[in-house]
Structures are given as C-alpha cells and as structure tokens.
Scaffold this motif. Sequence first.
Motif, short mmCIF file in Angstrom:
data_model
loop_
_atom_site.label_atom_id
_atom_site.label_comp_id
_atom_site.label_asym_id
_atom_site.label_seq_id
_atom_site.Cartn_x
_atom_site.Cartn_y
_atom_site.Cartn_z
N THR A 158 -72.31 20.66 -32.62
CA THR A 158 -72.09 19.39 -31.94
C THR A 158 -73.28 19.16 -31.02
O THR A 158 -73.53 19.93 -30.10
CB THR A 158 -70.78 19.41 -31.12
OG1 THR A 158 -69.70 19.76 -32.01
CG2 THR A 158 -70.51 18.05 -30.50
N GLY A 159 -74.00 18.10 -31.32
CA GLY A 159 -75.19 17.79 -30.54
C GLY A 159 -75.40 16.30 -30.47
O GLY A 159 -74.57 15.51 -30.92
N TYR B 109 -76.23 9.36 -29.84
CA TYR B 109 -74.97 9.58 -30.52
C TYR B 109 -74.58 11.05 -30.45
O TYR B 109 -75.42 11.93 -30.64
CB TYR B 109 -75.08 9.18 -32.00
CG TYR B 109 -75.37 7.73 -32.19
CD1 TYR B 109 -74.35 6.80 -32.35
CD2 TYR B 109 -76.68 7.26 -32.22
CE1 TYR B 109 -74.62 5.45 -32.53
CE2 TYR B 109 -76.96 5.92 -32.39
CZ TYR B 109 -75.94 5.03 -32.54
OH TYR B 109 -76.21 3.70 -32.72
N LYS B 110 -73.29 11.28 -30.22
CA LYS B 110 -72.74 12.64 -30.30
C LYS B 110 -72.29 12.84 -31.75
O LYS B 110 -71.43 12.11 -32.25
CB LYS B 110 -71.57 12.81 -29.34
CG LYS B 110 -71.00 14.21 -29.35
CD LYS B 110 -69.88 14.33 -28.32
CE LYS B 110 -69.27 15.70 -28.31
NZ LYS B 110 -68.13 15.77 -27.39
N VAL C 65 -70.20 15.55 -41.83
CA VAL C 65 -70.88 15.02 -40.64
C VAL C 65 -70.08 13.85 -40.08
O VAL C 65 -69.74 12.92 -40.81
CB VAL C 65 -72.32 14.56 -40.99
CG1 VAL C 65 -73.03 14.06 -39.75
CG2 VAL C 65 -73.09 15.69 -41.65
N TYR C 66 -69.82 13.92 -38.78
CA TYR C 66 -69.03 12.90 -38.09
C TYR C 66 -69.78 12.40 -36.86
O TYR C 66 -70.46 13.18 -36.20
CB TYR C 66 -67.69 13.49 -37.62
CG TYR C 66 -66.90 14.16 -38.70
CD1 TYR C 66 -66.00 13.44 -39.47
CD2 TYR C 66 -67.05 15.52 -38.95
CE1 TYR C 66 -65.26 14.06 -40.48
CE2 TYR C 66 -66.32 16.15 -39.96
CZ TYR C 66 -65.43 15.41 -40.71
OH TYR C 66 -64.71 16.03 -41.70
N VAL C 67 -69.60 11.12 -36.56
CA VAL C 67 -70.11 10.56 -35.31
C VAL C 67 -68.93 10.46 -34.36
O VAL C 67 -67.98 9.71 -34.60
CB VAL C 67 -70.77 9.18 -35.52
CG1 VAL C 67 -71.23 8.60 -34.19
CG2 VAL C 67 -71.93 9.28 -36.49
N ASP C 68 -68.96 11.24 -33.28
CA ASP C 68 -67.85 11.29 -32.34
C ASP C 68 -67.97 10.28 -31.21
O ASP C 68 -66.96 9.84 -30.67
CB ASP C 68 -67.72 12.70 -31.76
CG ASP C 68 -67.26 13.72 -32.81
OD1 ASP C 68 -66.63 13.31 -33.81
OD2 ASP C 68 -67.56 14.91 -32.63
N ASP C 69 -69.20 9.91 -30.85
CA ASP C 69 -69.38 8.99 -29.73
C ASP C 69 -70.80 8.43 -29.77
O ASP C 69 -71.72 9.18 -30.12
CB ASP C 69 -69.15 9.75 -28.40
CG ASP C 69 -69.03 8.83 -27.22
OD1 ASP C 69 -68.15 7.96 -27.23
OD2 ASP C 69 -69.85 8.97 -26.30
N PRO C 70 -71.00 7.17 -29.47
CA PRO C 70 -70.01 6.16 -29.17
C PRO C 70 -69.27 5.73 -30.45
O PRO C 70 -69.67 6.07 -31.56
CB PRO C 70 -70.84 5.01 -28.61
CG PRO C 70 -72.16 5.14 -29.28
CD PRO C 70 -72.36 6.62 -29.46
N GLU C 71 -68.22 4.96 -30.24
CA GLU C 71 -67.46 4.43 -31.37
C GLU C 71 -68.39 3.57 -32.23
O GLU C 71 -69.09 2.70 -31.72
CB GLU C 71 -66.30 3.57 -30.84
CG GLU C 71 -65.37 3.08 -31.91
CD GLU C 71 -64.49 4.18 -32.48
OE1 GLU C 71 -64.08 4.03 -33.64
OE2 GLU C 71 -64.22 5.16 -31.78
N LEU C 72 -68.41 3.84 -33.52
CA LEU C 72 -69.24 3.03 -34.42
C LEU C 72 -68.60 1.67 -34.62
O LEU C 72 -67.39 1.55 -34.77
CB LEU C 72 -69.44 3.73 -35.76
CG LEU C 72 -70.18 5.06 -35.71
CD1 LEU C 72 -70.30 5.66 -37.10
CD2 LEU C 72 -71.56 4.90 -35.08
N GLU D 250 -62.57 8.17 -40.09
CA GLU D 250 -63.08 9.45 -39.59
C GLU D 250 -64.55 9.38 -39.17
O GLU D 250 -65.05 10.30 -38.55
CB GLU D 250 -62.96 10.53 -40.66
CG GLU D 250 -61.57 10.93 -41.02
CD GLU D 250 -61.58 11.97 -42.12
OE1 GLU D 250 -60.96 13.02 -41.90
OE2 GLU D 250 -62.21 11.77 -43.16
N LYS D 251 -65.22 8.30 -39.57
CA LYS D 251 -66.67 8.18 -39.36
C LYS D 251 -67.40 9.35 -39.98
O LYS D 251 -68.30 9.96 -39.40
CB LYS D 251 -66.99 8.01 -37.87
CG LYS D 251 -66.45 6.72 -37.30
CD LYS D 251 -66.49 6.72 -35.82
CE LYS D 251 -65.24 6.80 -35.07
NZ LYS D 251 -64.01 7.25 -35.39
#
Length: 136
Positions: free
Chosen positions: A37-38, A49-50, A63-70, A86-87
């Motif tokens: 997580t980076g 992006y987190k 692979v997921y984008v946790d933040d910000p909301e897409l 789930e992004k």
Amino acid sequence: MVQKNNRTLPLKVQRDALRAFDASAEIKCTDNRLTWTGTLTPSPVSLTYKVRVVYKLLEFPKVYVDDPELIIAHGTVLPHVYSTPEKKLCLYYRDQRGWTPAKLIANTIILWASEWLYHYEIWVATGIWNGGGTVH
C-alpha cells in the motif's frame, strides 16, 4: 491463475524490490501473500492516489485505488477496470503474458498503475480514454 515454476520470484524478492521502490509504503508479506500500500502521483499536476496491490502466489496481482474516490465522470462505469465498485484496475493483457511471476511487481504493476491513473485523469477531463485496452 498463473503457473508456478522455477521462474516464479519468491515473495521476499518482490517485497525487497517494492521497498526499494518506495521505502515509505506499507508492505505486508506472509508465506504466500504480499500486500503493498503506497502512493502514486502520475504527473507533476496530478492528485496523489493511495494504491493497494495484493499478490498471492499462483494468482495475478490485484490493484485497487483506495483514495481518493475515483470519479465516474462519463457514464456508469470506470474505463478499463475489472470492477467499478471495487476500483480494481486492469493494467495488462493476461493472455499476452503482460505480467508473469518472473517479473518484479515494482518494475511492472506499480508503474502500470501510475500510467492507468494518468490516463484516468485525462478521461475525467475529456471523456476520452487514451490508455488502450479492451472493454470488460
């Protein structure tokens, strides 16, 4: 599912390469699972992006984008993802061996995720997806 063979890099090798890529990222590693997580900033004018990469041996990295909301800016789904809710990003063609267990996640998946985010930001602004790929 991918085939394990003598060219499958051990998770500890993947972990060490990811640490070298970003020492500030959070990395969890067990015998058969690695989670990175980076943050990624695709360009000097981009948001940061987190991003989370989950890799289990004998499976493809997820692979997921946790933040910000897409933002779903143009329609009801994000372009070039496996799952909008789930992004979960689609970064390469699995059937064309874009990624194999012999490749470092730090040199492939992480960079491809940054490129995906770059194209995502252009898509949000223009409505045009220039990142290639196929419809899911």
